[in-house]
Design a protein around this motif. Sequence first.
Motif, PDB file in Angstrom:
ATOM      1  N   ASN A  18       0.818  -1.209   0.000  1.00 43.80           N
ATOM      2  CA  ASN A  18       0.000   0.000   0.000  1.00 43.80           C
ATOM      3  C   ASN A  18       0.854   1.263   0.000  1.00 43.80           C
ATOM      4  OD1 ASN A  18       0.868   0.064   2.626  1.00 43.80           O
ATOM      5  ND2 ASN A  18      -1.147   0.330   3.517  1.00 43.80           N
ATOM      6  N   ALA A  19       2.154   1.136   0.218  1.00 46.56           N
ATOM      7  CA  ALA A  19       3.029   2.301   0.120  1.00 46.56           C
ATOM      8  C   ALA A  19       3.122   2.784  -1.312  1.00 46.56           C
ATOM      9  CB  ALA A  19       4.430   1.956   0.639  1.00 46.56           C
ATOM     10  N   PHE A  20       2.838   1.907  -2.274  1.00 46.39           N
ATOM     11  CA  PHE A  20       2.909   2.282  -3.680  1.00 46.39           C
ATOM     12  C   PHE A  20       1.552   2.719  -4.227  1.00 46.39           C
ATOM     13  CE2 PHE A  20       6.383  -0.815  -3.131  1.00 46.39           C
ATOM     14  CZ  PHE A  20       7.437   0.029  -3.423  1.00 46.39           C
ATOM     15  N   ALA A  21       0.499   2.564  -3.440  1.00 46.09           N
ATOM     16  CA  ALA A  21      -0.834   2.945  -3.904  1.00 46.09           C
ATOM     17  C   ALA A  21      -0.871   4.434  -4.186  1.00 46.09           C
ATOM     18  CB  ALA A  21      -1.877   2.580  -2.855  1.00 46.09           C
ATOM     19  N   GLY A  22      -1.373   4.791  -5.325  1.00 47.29           N
ATOM     20  CA  GLY A  22      -1.469   6.186  -5.689  1.00 47.29           C
ATOM     21  C   GLY A  22      -0.164   6.808  -6.144  1.00 47.29           C
ATOM     22  N   MET A  23       0.884   6.016  -6.266  1.00 47.74           N
ATOM     23  CA  MET A  23       2.184   6.556  -6.645  1.00 47.74           C
ATOM     24  C   MET A  23       2.156   7.108  -8.069  1.00 47.74           C
ATOM     25  SD  MET A  23       5.850   4.652  -6.606  1.00 47.74           S
ATOM     26  CE  MET A  23       6.424   5.041  -4.978  1.00 47.74           C
ATOM     27  N   PHE A  24       1.348   6.521  -8.909  1.00 44.36           N
ATOM     28  CA  PHE A  24       1.298   6.932 -10.306  1.00 44.36           C
ATOM     29  C   PHE A  24      -0.019   7.636 -10.622  1.00 44.36           C
ATOM     30  CE2 PHE A  24       4.093   3.228 -10.049  1.00 44.36           C
ATOM     31  CZ  PHE A  24       5.273   3.833 -10.452  1.00 44.36           C
ATOM     32  N   GLY A  25      -0.566   8.320  -9.658  1.00 47.94           N
ATOM     33  CA  GLY A  25      -1.832   9.017  -9.820  1.00 47.94           C
ATOM     34  C   GLY A  25      -2.775   8.639  -8.695  1.00 47.94           C
TER      35      GLY A  25
END
Length: 107
Positions: A18-25
């Motif tokens: 979940n640390a990468f969630a939303g990383m690309f928008g």
Amino acid sequence: MKNIKYLVFFLIFLMPFNAFAGMFGPSNFWECILDEMPGVKNDAVANATMMKCRKKFPNTAYPQKKSSSLFGPKTANECIIKYAKDVSSPRGAELIRAACYRLYPRE
């Protein structure tokens, strides 16, 4: 060279996904508000921006609070300071505040 292998291993296997969630928008309505609302100068644009986010993410339910981030805000107050400081629109500032309280823990 050996340290790079450990770093890659850490990034791939040990960091929570979940640390990468939303990383690309944005991945939900409230993240969309934080992405699109900074710098809004009037309420008409703030409302249009909100409708754009609502169309993209119709579910405005409370998302899971974000975990501590290395680079971003850690609390709702830090989030408000970061995203609302250049917003002239009262409506835009209100939506940013609501997003911050839904996405980040209170102090």
